[in-house]
Design a protein around this motif. Structure first.
Motif, PDB file in Angstrom:
ATOM      1  N   GLU A 157       0.827  -1.210   0.000  1.00 31.04           N
ATOM      2  CA  GLU A 157       0.000   0.000   0.000  1.00 31.04           C
ATOM      3  C   GLU A 157       0.859   1.258   0.000  1.00 31.04           C
ATOM      4  O   GLU A 157       0.520   2.252  -0.650  1.00 31.04           O
ATOM      5  N   THR A 195      -4.817   5.210  -5.672  1.00 26.26           N
ATOM      6  CA  THR A 195      -5.734   5.412  -4.550  1.00 26.26           C
ATOM      7  C   THR A 195      -5.752   4.153  -3.692  1.00 26.26           C
ATOM      8  O   THR A 195      -5.893   3.040  -4.217  1.00 26.26           O
ATOM      9  N   VAL A 196      -5.585   4.336  -2.394  1.00 22.69           N
ATOM     10  CA  VAL A 196      -5.632   3.213  -1.456  1.00 22.69           C
ATOM     11  C   VAL A 196      -6.659   3.527  -0.370  1.00 22.69           C
ATOM     12  O   VAL A 196      -7.072   4.674  -0.202  1.00 22.69           O
ATOM     13  N   THR A 197      -7.065   2.511   0.350  1.00 15.18           N
ATOM     14  CA  THR A 197      -7.939   2.710   1.502  1.00 15.18           C
ATOM     15  C   THR A 197      -7.066   2.923   2.724  1.00 15.18           C
ATOM     16  O   THR A 197      -6.219   2.080   3.045  1.00 15.18           O
ATOM     17  N   SER A 198      -7.236   4.050   3.403  1.00 17.10           N
ATOM     18  CA  SER A 198      -6.367   4.407   4.516  1.00 17.10           C
ATOM     19  C   SER A 198      -6.641   3.532   5.734  1.00 17.10           C
ATOM     20  O   SER A 198      -7.572   2.710   5.746  1.00 17.10           O
ATOM     21  N   ASN A 199      -5.837   3.712   6.757  1.00 12.04           N
ATOM     22  CA  ASN A 199      -5.990   2.946   7.993  1.00 12.04           C
ATOM     23  C   ASN A 199      -7.337   3.179   8.651  1.00 12.04           C
ATOM     24  O   ASN A 199      -7.857   2.318   9.349  1.00 12.04           O
ATOM     25  N   SER A 200      -7.914   4.366   8.421  1.00 15.26           N
ATOM     26  CA  SER A 200      -9.216   4.695   9.001  1.00 15.26           C
ATOM     27  C   SER A 200     -10.367   4.437   8.043  1.00 15.26           C
ATOM     28  O   SER A 200     -11.501   4.835   8.314  1.00 15.26           O
ATOM     29  N   GLY A 201     -10.081   3.783   6.905  1.00 19.30           N
ATOM     30  CA  GLY A 201     -11.144   3.387   5.986  1.00 19.30           C
ATOM     31  C   GLY A 201     -11.514   4.419   4.944  1.00 19.30           C
ATOM     32  O   GLY A 201     -12.500   4.234   4.216  1.00 19.30           O
ATOM     33  N   GLN A 202     -10.739   5.501   4.812  1.00 17.96           N
ATOM     34  CA  GLN A 202     -11.032   6.532   3.831  1.00 17.96           C
ATOM     35  C   GLN A 202     -10.233   6.288   2.552  1.00 17.96           C
ATOM     36  O   GLN A 202      -9.175   5.659   2.580  1.00 17.96           O
ATOM     37  N   LYS A 203     -10.735   6.805   1.453  1.00 15.99           N
ATOM     38  CA  LYS A 203      -9.997   6.737   0.205  1.00 15.99           C
ATOM     39  C   LYS A 203      -8.904   7.801   0.229  1.00 15.99           C
ATOM     40  O   LYS A 203      -9.167   8.968   0.471  1.00 15.99           O
ATOM     41  N   TRP A 209      -2.336  13.366   5.178  1.00 17.50           N
ATOM     42  CA  TRP A 209      -2.862  12.128   5.737  1.00 17.50           C
ATOM     43  C   TRP A 209      -2.216  11.775   7.064  1.00 17.50           C
ATOM     44  O   TRP A 209      -2.296  10.636   7.533  1.00 17.50           O
ATOM     45  N   GLU A 255      -5.023  10.696  10.755  1.00 18.50           N
ATOM     46  CA  GLU A 255      -5.681  10.774   9.464  1.00 18.50           C
ATOM     47  C   GLU A 255      -6.874  11.724   9.577  1.00 18.50           C
ATOM     48  O   GLU A 255      -7.378  11.966  10.677  1.00 18.50           O
TER      49      GLU A 255
END
Length: 635
Positions: free
Chosen positions: A76, A85-93, A381, A388
Motif C-alpha cells: 500500500e 488510490t488506497v484505503t487508509s488505515n481509518s477506511g477513507q480513500k 494524511w 488521518e
C-alpha cells in the motif's frame, strides 16, 4: 497483513555474525577496499533534473506504527507513493495529488514486523516477557497503550528486544522482495532502507540507512539495530563491513535533531563521551553525507535563540522535550540540535582535526508512520492512523509522556513536512543515491518548489538568462554540496540561484543566502542575506538590509489564499560582500513561499471547528526550501 515466510539461504551465517564483526574490538574505522571507490554520476550531467521523494516512511512493519493501529503495509505504501488510490488505515480513500518519484521505506530494524507476529501469536516473539505483555495488551484492545510502553522501553535499549534472528530474517527478505517488485527504473525508484533507532534516555539519535544496491546484495546482511549497539560509531562499522563484504554502497541520514536532548551534533564520541577525533570525523563525514532538516516532528534548521537576527528562524519549532517525553529541552541543548549551528561547528572542528564531521547536505522527509507519505497542507494524511483526517485529530497526543503532560508531543505541534529534492541524471537507484552521496539535494517543508544553486568565481549573473544556464555554469563552478577551491588574489565567490514555485502551490516570497564562517579569532559567525524577492519595485530593503514582509493573502477562517502577491519564479546573482579569502565558510540557500494556510486551518474549515480549535494554533505559515551548502576552504 501476514508476512509471507521466505526461505532462508546460506547468507544467514554472514548475517548472524554482524554484531561481533561490526562492532567488536579492533575493528578498523578506516574504509578499505570497495568502500573507498567513488561511484557517482557527473555533477555536470546534461540530463539532471529535480526528483521529489520521501526517504523516511514507516509502514505497519514498524513496531510502533503497527501497535498504534497502522494496518497498511509495504504494498500500500508503494502504491500510494506511485499515485494510486488506497484505503487508509481509518477506511477513507486516500491519494496524492501527484505521485512521488522515489521512496525509501525505513521501517524500524528493532522488532521489525512485531505487530504482525503478535497478531499471529508467533511463538518466537512470545518467548519474551515483553512480547507476552504487549500481546495481552493488543488482545485487550490496548494498542495505543502498547505503543506508549514500547516507546518508553526503547529509551532503555535492549530492554525492548522481542524479536530474534529467525523471525527478522523472514521479514527483511519480504521487505527487499517488495521493494524489488515496485522498483521501476526511469519511472519510480524504490530504494532499499531501514531505520536504526538509537534513543538513549529518550534522545533521538535515529538514522535512516539507505542502500544503493539491489536485493541480491542487501539480502546478505540483516539490519544493524539498536539492540546490536546504541552507539553510532558501531553503526558506521557495520556499514563499512557491508561495503567491504558485498562491494555495495550505503549511507545514513540522521533525523532532525530537535528531539535529541542536545546530542545529535554533540562533538563527543557517543560511546566514550570523549571529544571526537579525526577518525570519528572521517567516518561521520563518509557515511553521513545528509541530514534531515525538516519533518513532521519539527524543523531543525535553526532556532530563534540560536539565530536571534534571523526573522524567519521560528518555523515549525518543536522544543519542549525529547522523544518519548522523558526529558525537557533546555537552552544549553539547542546548539547541538540544529543544523546551522552544526554546520558552523563543523568549520571549527575541521580547523582542529583536518576533516569536517558536519559537512552534510540538507533534505526533508515525512517520518510518517501510516504508510501514507503526504505533505500537502490541504491533503495531509497525518503522521499516524490517529492523525488521518477527522474532526478529532487536532486533539491527538502523538507521544504521551510518562512524566509530565507538558512534555507530550501533540498534534498541534506537527507540520505536514517534508520532502527530499534530488538533482540526478535519472530516476534510478544508482543515480539518486549518487546524487544524495554528493549532496546535490535540497529539502522542503512539503512544497514541491524547486531550487538550484551553483557557486564559482567567474560568474557575472548574465548566465541565468540562458535556457541551459545550469549546464553552462557547472563547467566553471560547483553545484550545491560542492567545494570551492581556494580563491586567487582578487577572486570573490558568487552564487547563481534559480527557484520555481510548486506548479500547484504558492508563489515565492524571496531567496536568501545563509552564510556561516570561521573568523580570525576561531569563533563562528552567521548572517542571512536577502538576495532576490518579489515585487522589488515596491519592497525596498530597510536600513538594516532586510526586505519588508511580502504581506499575506490568507483568509485563515476560510483556509484560502491567492497568488496575487509573490512571484512564480525568482533568480539571484549574489556576490559575498564581506569575503575574506583566509576564512573557512559555507553558503546555503533558503527559499520562502508567500504565506499559506496550514493543515489545521483546512481542518477547522472542513469540519466547522471554529468554536473548538484554539485561536492560538498556527493557521498560517510560510513554506520553504533549504539547499545543501557550498563550502569554501582556504587550504
Amino acid at each position: 497483513m501476514r508476512i509471507r515466510a521466505l526461505a532462508l539461504t546460506g547468507v544467514m551465517a554472514l548475517a548472524s555474525g554482524l554484531s561481533s564483526c561490526a562492532s567488536g574490538p579492533g575493528t578498523p574505522l578506516e574504509s578499505k577496499g570497495a568502500a573507498s571507490a567513488v561511484i557517482e554520476d557527473s555533477q555536470c550531467a546534461s540530463g539532471n533534473r529535480a526528483y521529489f521523494g520521501d526517504t523516511h516512511l514507516h509502514t505497519a512493519l514498524s513496531p510502533d506504527a503497527g501497535l498504534a493501529g497502522t494496518k497498511l503495509g509495504l504494498e500500500e505504501a508503494y502504491r500510494f507513493a506511485k499515485g494510486e488510490t488506497v484505503t487508509s488505515n481509518s477506511g477513507q480513500k486516500a491519494a496524492l495529488k501527484r505521485p512521488l518519484d522515489f521512496l525509501v521505506v525505513a521501517d524500524h530494524a528493532e522488532n521489525l514486523g512485531l505487530a504482525q507476529g503478535l497478531a499471529d501469536s508467533d511463538p518466537e516473539l512470545l518467548k519474551s516477557s515483553l512480547g507476552q505483555q504487549l500481546n495481552e495488551m493488543l488482545k485487550a484492545g490496548q494498542g495505543r497503550e502498547a505503543f506508549y510502553l514500547l516507546v518508553q522501553k526503547m529509551a532503555k535499549g535492549s530492554e525492548a528486544k522481542i524479536s530474534n534472528e529467525s523471525f527478522m530474517q523472514n521479514v527483511w527478505k519480504y521487505n527487499t522482495e517488495v521493494a524489488e517488485r515496485f522498483n521501476d527504473p526511469g519511472k519510480f525508484t524504490a530504494l532499499i532502507g531501514y531505520e536504526w533507532t538509537s534513543q538513549p534516555g529518550g534522545g533521538n539519535l535515529h538514522r535512516v540507512v539507505v542502500f544503493r544496491d539491489n536485493k541480491a546484495l542487501v539480502d546478505q546482511i540483516l539490519p544493524f539495530s539498536n539492540f546490536d549497539s546504541e552507539n553510532v560509531e558501531d553503526l558506521w562499522r557495520f556499514m563499512n563491513f557491508y561495503e567491504e563484504k558485498t562491494g555495495g554502497r550505503v549511507l545514513a541520514i540522521p533525523h532532525n535533531g530537535n528531539l535529541s536532548s542536545g546530542t545529535m551534533f554533540l562533538p563527543r564520541h557517543q560511546k566514550t563521551g570523549e571529544p571526537i577525533d579525526a577518525d570519528y570525523a572521517r567516518m561521520r563525514h563518509r557515511f553521513e553525507p545528509l541530514v534531515e532538516v525538516t519533518q513532521a516532528k519539527g524543523t531543525g534548521e535553526t532556532h530563534p535563540m540560536l539565530s536571534p537576527e534571523d526573522e524567519f528562524a521560528g518555523f515549525n519549532i518543536v522544543d519542549n522535550s525529547n522523544l518519548g517525553g522523558i526529558k525537557p529541552t533546555t537552552p544549553d541543548m539547542l546548539p547541538y540540535e540544529y543544523t546551522r549551528a552544526a554546520l558552523r561547528r563543523g568549520l571549527q572542528l575541521e580547523q582542529q582535526l583536518g576533516v569536517n564531521p558536519f559537512k552534510f547536505g540538507l533534505i526533508g522527509s515525512t517520518d510518517s508512520h501510516s504508510s501514507l507519505p503526504s505533505t500537502a497542507e490541504d491533503n495531509w494524511w497525518g503522521k499516524s492512523p490517529a492523525l488521518e483526517p477527522s474532526p478529532e485529530r487536532w486533539k491527538d497526543v502523538l507521544i504521551k509522556s510518562s512524566k509530565d503532560p507538558s512534555l507530550d508531543l501533540t498534534a498541534l505541534q506537527l507540520g505536514a513536512s517534508g520532502l527530499a529534492g534530488v538533482w540526478a541524471s535519472g530516476n534510478t537507484r544508482t543515480a539518486l543515491w549518487d546524487a544524495m552521496n554528493r549532496k546535490e539535494v535540497f529539502g522542503t517543508s512539503g512544497t514541491r518548489l524547486t531550487v538550484r544553486v551553483y557557486g564559482g568565481y567567474d560568474y557575472t549573473g548574465d548566465e541565468l538568462k540562458a535556457a541551459d544556464w545550469a549546464k553552462r555554469v557547472c563547467a566553471k563552478g560547483v553545484p550545491m554540496g560542492g567545494d570551492l577551491m581556494a580563491a586567487s588574489e582578487g577572486q570573490i565567490p558568487s552564487l547563481l540561484i534559480q527557484a520555481r514555485k510548486d506548479p500547484d502551490g504558492a508563489n515565492l516570497d524571496r531567496i536568501q543566502v545563509v552564510k556561516g564562517w570561521l573568523d580570525a579569532d576561531g569563533e563562528t559567525q552567521e548572517q542571512v542575506f536577502d538576495v532576490s524577492w518579489s515585487d522589488p519595485g515596491q519592497r525596498k530593503p530597510r536600513a538594516d538590509g532586510k526586505v519588508p514582509s511580502v504581506g499575506s493573502s490568507v483568509n485563515e477562517r476560510e483556509a484560502t489564499y491567492t497568488n496575487t502577491i509573490g512571484a512564480p519564479t525568482l533568480t539571484g546573482y549574489w556576490k559575498d560582500p564581506a569575503f575574506d579569502p583566509t576564512q573557512k565558510a559555507f553558503y546555503y540557500v533558503r527559499v520562502l513561499e508567500i504565506p499559506t494556510p496550514t493543515w489545521l486551518a483546512y481542518d477547522r474549515k472542513n469540519y466547522n471547528l471554529y468554536d473548538e480549535m484554539p485561536e492560538t494554533a498556527p493557521y498560517t505559515s510560510q513554506e520553504r526550501a533549504y539547499t545543501s551548502p557550498i563550502w569554501y576552504n582556504p587550504s
